[in-house]
Scaffold this motif. Structure first.
Motif, PDB file in Angstrom:
ATOM      1  N   ARG A 475       9.373  10.766  -7.101  1.00 48.94           N
ATOM      2  CA  ARG A 475       8.398  11.721  -6.567  1.00 48.94           C
ATOM      3  C   ARG A 475       8.078  11.478  -5.090  1.00 48.94           C
ATOM      4  O   ARG A 475       7.207  12.131  -4.524  1.00 48.94           O
ATOM      5  N   ASN A 476       8.744  10.512  -4.472  1.00 49.77           N
ATOM      6  CA  ASN A 476       8.542  10.190  -3.050  1.00 49.77           C
ATOM      7  C   ASN A 476       7.142   9.663  -2.752  1.00 49.77           C
ATOM      8  O   ASN A 476       6.653   9.779  -1.622  1.00 49.77           O
ATOM      9  N   LEU A 477       6.482   9.079  -3.751  1.00 49.44           N
ATOM     10  CA  LEU A 477       5.176   8.461  -3.537  1.00 49.44           C
ATOM     11  C   LEU A 477       5.323   7.002  -3.127  1.00 49.44           C
ATOM     12  O   LEU A 477       4.402   6.413  -2.558  1.00 49.44           O
ATOM     13  N   LEU A 478       6.460   6.415  -3.430  1.00 44.15           N
ATOM     14  CA  LEU A 478       6.837   5.095  -2.931  1.00 44.15           C
ATOM     15  C   LEU A 478       8.185   5.240  -2.238  1.00 44.15           C
ATOM     16  O   LEU A 478       9.032   6.022  -2.680  1.00 44.15           O
ATOM     17  N   GLN A 479       8.375   4.486  -1.169  1.00 42.63           N
ATOM     18  CA  GLN A 479       9.628   4.559  -0.420  1.00 42.63           C
ATOM     19  C   GLN A 479      10.417   3.265  -0.626  1.00 42.63           C
ATOM     20  O   GLN A 479       9.912   2.173  -0.336  1.00 42.63           O
ATOM     21  N   VAL A 480      11.638   3.402  -1.128  1.00 45.67           N
ATOM     22  CA  VAL A 480      12.491   2.236  -1.350  1.00 45.67           C
ATOM     23  C   VAL A 480      12.912   1.644  -0.013  1.00 45.67           C
ATOM     24  O   VAL A 480      13.243   2.365   0.929  1.00 45.67           O
ATOM     25  N   ASP A 481      12.887   0.318   0.067  1.00 49.58           N
ATOM     26  CA  ASP A 481      13.405  -0.374   1.245  1.00 49.58           C
ATOM     27  C   ASP A 481      14.929  -0.292   1.197  1.00 49.58           C
ATOM     28  O   ASP A 481      15.553  -0.827   0.273  1.00 49.58           O
ATOM     29  N   PRO A 482      15.566   0.383   2.171  1.00 49.52           N
ATOM     30  CA  PRO A 482      17.020   0.580   2.108  1.00 49.52           C
ATOM     31  C   PRO A 482      17.824  -0.705   2.207  1.00 49.52           C
ATOM     32  O   PRO A 482      19.013  -0.717   1.878  1.00 49.52           O
ATOM     33  N   THR A 483      17.207  -1.806   2.655  1.00 47.58           N
ATOM     34  CA  THR A 483      17.937  -3.073   2.738  1.00 47.58           C
ATOM     35  C   THR A 483      18.078  -3.734   1.368  1.00 47.58           C
ATOM     36  O   THR A 483      18.825  -4.696   1.228  1.00 47.58           O
ATOM     37  N   PHE A 484      17.364  -3.226   0.360  1.00 46.94           N
ATOM     38  CA  PHE A 484      17.482  -3.737  -1.007  1.00 46.94           C
ATOM     39  C   PHE A 484      18.270  -2.710  -1.817  1.00 46.94           C
ATOM     40  O   PHE A 484      17.728  -1.709  -2.282  1.00 46.94           O
ATOM     41  N   VAL A 485      19.558  -2.975  -1.982  1.00 43.91           N
ATOM     42  CA  VAL A 485      20.456  -1.981  -2.564  1.00 43.91           C
ATOM     43  C   VAL A 485      20.130  -1.673  -4.021  1.00 43.91           C
ATOM     44  O   VAL A 485      20.531  -0.635  -4.548  1.00 43.91           O
ATOM     45  N   ASP A 486      19.414  -2.584  -4.697  1.00 47.15           N
ATOM     46  CA  ASP A 486      19.055  -2.329  -6.092  1.00 47.15           C
ATOM     47  C   ASP A 486      17.715  -1.610  -6.226  1.00 47.15           C
ATOM     48  O   ASP A 486      17.231  -1.386  -7.337  1.00 47.15           O
ATOM     49  N   GLY A 487      17.109  -1.253  -5.088  1.00 45.28           N
ATOM     50  CA  GLY A 487      15.849  -0.514  -5.130  1.00 45.28           C
ATOM     51  C   GLY A 487      14.669  -1.333  -5.605  1.00 45.28           C
ATOM     52  O   GLY A 487      13.668  -0.779  -6.056  1.00 45.28           O
ATOM     53  N   SER A 488      14.743  -2.653  -5.475  1.00 51.18           N
ATOM     54  CA  SER A 488      13.712  -3.522  -6.055  1.00 51.18           C
ATOM     55  C   SER A 488      12.529  -3.773  -5.127  1.00 51.18           C
ATOM     56  O   SER A 488      11.565  -4.416  -5.527  1.00 51.18           O
ATOM     57  N   ARG A 489      12.599  -3.280  -3.883  1.00 47.61           N
ATOM     58  CA  ARG A 489      11.461  -3.446  -2.973  1.00 47.61           C
ATOM     59  C   ARG A 489      11.091  -2.099  -2.382  1.00 47.61           C
ATOM     60  O   ARG A 489      11.965  -1.295  -2.053  1.00 47.61           O
ATOM     61  N   CYS A 490       9.798  -1.869  -2.247  1.00 48.34           N
ATOM     62  CA  CYS A 490       9.346  -0.570  -1.757  1.00 48.34           C
ATOM     63  C   CYS A 490       8.082  -0.736  -0.922  1.00 48.34           C
ATOM     64  O   CYS A 490       7.483  -1.817  -0.867  1.00 48.34           O
ATOM     65  N   THR A 491       7.686   0.348  -0.280  1.00 43.80           N
ATOM     66  CA  THR A 491       6.438   0.392   0.475  1.00 43.80           C
ATOM     67  C   THR A 491       5.739   1.714   0.164  1.00 43.80           C
ATOM     68  O   THR A 491       6.331   2.622  -0.417  1.00 43.80           O
ATOM     69  N   MET A 492       4.482   1.804   0.579  1.00 45.21           N
ATOM     70  CA  MET A 492       3.724   3.052   0.444  1.00 45.21           C
ATOM     71  C   MET A 492       3.273   3.486   1.833  1.00 45.21           C
ATOM     72  O   MET A 492       2.724   2.678   2.588  1.00 45.21           O
ATOM     73  N   HIS A 493       3.522   4.740   2.170  1.00 46.54           N
ATOM     74  CA  HIS A 493       3.107   5.255   3.476  1.00 46.54           C
ATOM     75  C   HIS A 493       1.592   5.152   3.608  1.00 46.54           C
ATOM     76  O   HIS A 493       0.851   5.329   2.638  1.00 46.54           O
TER      77      HIS A 493
END
Length: 597
Positions: A475-493
């Motif tokens: 839903r684009n409420l959290l943004q995946v950190d692109p440096t973590f290819v497995d999508g295991s790290r994210c941030t919130m705007h």
């Protein structure tokens, strides 16, 4: 974190129904009061959601909702206490029966003590019923107004164990793509003579500054010309030593043995043997460069560097140099392109022309901000008909004006589109520090511990919570950190974080300084998050005296070494405790007395 009443009452009704039918309720002799509580809660389910929405525009409704939440928290605590105490009574039932037949027995006092305890519990439930009756009888403050919530989407089910997060290049519009290429050309083609050159990216929140900087950061020409690349997120209350340490680690260095700013600067200079590109994201003051990073990066021993800063304040950018790029709002055509690319992604697109007129009108409501368009797209992804899009376009939630002035109506609309369990997860993310990296495994554990997961016979609680994480990304409420290819790290705007914080209403809060914690007489703080704690973990007297805290999260506190034994003796309702990046080696024995933890 704010309680979502709809979710909490639904879950609590299931708990109290099972409790009322069980043996423990019979042993405690509280069935009549419990069933009364159950009936009253069932009656108010119909207008809970309406009240949650109306509270943001009606102060009287807001007061009643706060009172209802207070009752619900207390009810949950009491029923949990009943389950714990009743379980103990069941175990000792045989011995207490013997005590009644033998009054001289040493166990008789325990028996009569348990009777007194039953009366106390029964009295607490009765007082809760009285409070609930008083609140719900005044329907004038929570009228049955029209429910303006857009219909919840039905997302296709994923196969268990199949990851749905595909980490790939961020979807951007042609407008940002063109701006990125212009900026890359300026950085690459500039003369090698100046040792350091600063480039500023300026624009309002949500306009795409970070997206533009990320596009520059990952460009192949940049990688070839600047072998050392560092990305630093700069908070308003940044720590000079922490930023230096993070930069040293980012270039492959070790910070052990270096404590002072001077020592860290020398270590950093020794590592800058190749050209450097440094991105300082979300800068609020020019001092972060002028008084801090400029000295080591301009050192004669360091190689050439190019600095890219993102900021909302043009004066900050101008103070750092003349190379300032203004990020413009998206025009309608680029906004529509971004919307449909995000909605349909790589799936079958079909005939999208019939959606364009409605979609363009919604893009206009997003005021040309890419963040708003992407979050809107997250709410539209499962809506496959123009009729469903029309309902979103006509929603009254676009006009929400009573929230934080920095929060756009479309963000609130997307929040209201969430099912109640995802609302809880979204709000919980605001308990993390500003700009914090959030890891999937940490969020999953916290959401399970908080009780946000809805039971599913086929999946474990952790698997269910992982599905929630994927939904938030989707839903684009959290943004995946692109440096973590497995999508295991994210941030919130930070705009989404501002929305979550504005919805907390004093029930939960993150504060970097506990002394600055504001006191609100209308609410009792249930969840507290903080960082940079000193050597001993201590909470403000108000929090301890209320005895209502359910979650305590401590982040980034390497100096913290001890916790007072008396703290846990007073926080009897504590259910979640997180000690992240502390130096605590042992916990006080009183933690074993926390029956909810």
């Amino acid at each position: 974190m704010a309680m979502v009443l709809e979710f909490f009452v639904e879950r609590f009704l299931l708990k109290i129904t099972n409790f009322a039918a069980g043996e423990i309720c019979k042993v405690l002799c509280v069935r009549e009061e419990v069933e009364t509580l159950e009936r009253r809660l069932a009656r108010i389910k119909g207008f809970l959601l309406t009240a949650e929405q109306r509270r943001h525009v009606d102060p009287a409704t807001d007061t009643r909702v706060r009172e209802l939440k207070d009752v619900m928290y207390d009810a949950d605590d009491i029923i949990d206490l009943c389950i714990i105490e009743g379980g103990s009574l069941l175990k000792s039932r045989a011995s207490t029966t013997f005590a009644v037949c033998n009054p001289s027995s040493s166990q008789s006092s325990s028996y009569f003590g348990s009777i007194k305890h039953r009366y106390e519990i029964s009295g607490r439930i009765k007082r809760l019923n009285d409070r609930l009756k008083e609140i719900t009888e005044d329907r004038s403050t929570i009228p049955d107004v029209e429910n303006v919530k857009i219909d919840p989407p039905h997302r296709p089910e994923r196969s268990p164990g199949t990851p749905s997060i595909e980490v790939k290049a961020d979807i951007i519009g042609t407008q940002i793509e063109g701006a990125a290429q212009n900026l890359i050309n300026s950085i690459v083609e500039i003369s090698e003579k100046p040792k350091c050159v600063v480039f500023g990216i300026v624009g309002m929140g949500g306009i795409g500054k970070t997206t533009l900087a990320r596009k520059v950061f990952n460009d192949e020409r940049i990688i070839q010309n600047y072998p050392i690349r560092v990305w630093l997120c700069v908070t308003k209350k940044y720590s000079e030593t922490d930023l230096l340490k993070e930069m040293i680690r980012s270039v492959g260095g070790n910070v052990e043995g270096a404590k002072s700013r001077a020592e860290l600067e020398r270590k950093l200079v020794s590592l800058l043997s190749k050209n450097l590109l440094l991105v300082l994201d979300d800068v609020w003051s020019p001092e972060v460069w002028e008084d801090f990073l400029k000295n080591p990066l301009m050192h004669e021993a360091a190689s050439n560097c190019r600095i890219v800063i993102t900021t909302r304040d043009e004066n900050v950018a101008r103070n750092l140099g003349d190379n300032v790029h203004h990020v413009e709002k998206m025009d309608e055509e680029c906004g529509w392109e971004l919307l449909w690319k995000t909605v349909w992604d790589n799936r079958e697109k079909g005939d999208i022309s019939r959606f364009k007129e409605i979609g363009t009108k919604m893009v206009q409501k997003c005021d040309g901000l890419p963040l708003a368009i992407k979050v809107l797209a997250g709410a539209l992804r499962s809506r496959r008909s123009t009729m469903e899009w029309e309902k979103v376009l006509r929603s009254d939630l676009w006009k929400m004006k009573k929230l934080d002035e920095n929060v756009l109506g479309v963000l609130f609309l997307s929040y209201e589109d969430l099912p109640s369990h995802l609302k809880q997860c979204f709000l919980h993310c605001s308990l993390f520090p500003d700009k914090a990296d959030m890891y999937r495994k940490d969020l999953i554990r916290l959401w399970v511990a908080e009780g946000f997961t809805e039971e599913n016979g086929e999946l474990s609680m952790e698997e269910i919570a992982e599905g929630y994480y994927e939904d938030m990304i989707w839903r684009n409420l959290l943004q995946v950190d692109p440096t973590f290819v497995d999508g295991s790290r994210c941030t919130m705007h930070d705009l989404l974080r501002s929305l979550a914080q504005s919805l907390i209403q004093g029930e939960g809060v993150y504060v970097s300084d506990l002394q600055s914690l504001n006191s609100d007489p209308l609410t009792k703080l249930r969840r507290l998050s903080t960082s940079n704690i000193g050597e001993r973990i201590q909470l403000p007297d108000r929090i301890v005296e209320e005895k209502c805290l359910r979650s305590l999260l401590i982040f980034d506190s390497p100096r913290a070494r001890t916790i007072g034994d008396d703290l846990f003796k007073k926080l009897r309702n504590l259910r979640v405790l997180l000690l992240n990046d502390t130096s605590i080696e042992s916990l006080p024995k009183s933690i074993g007395e926390l029956s909810h933890l």
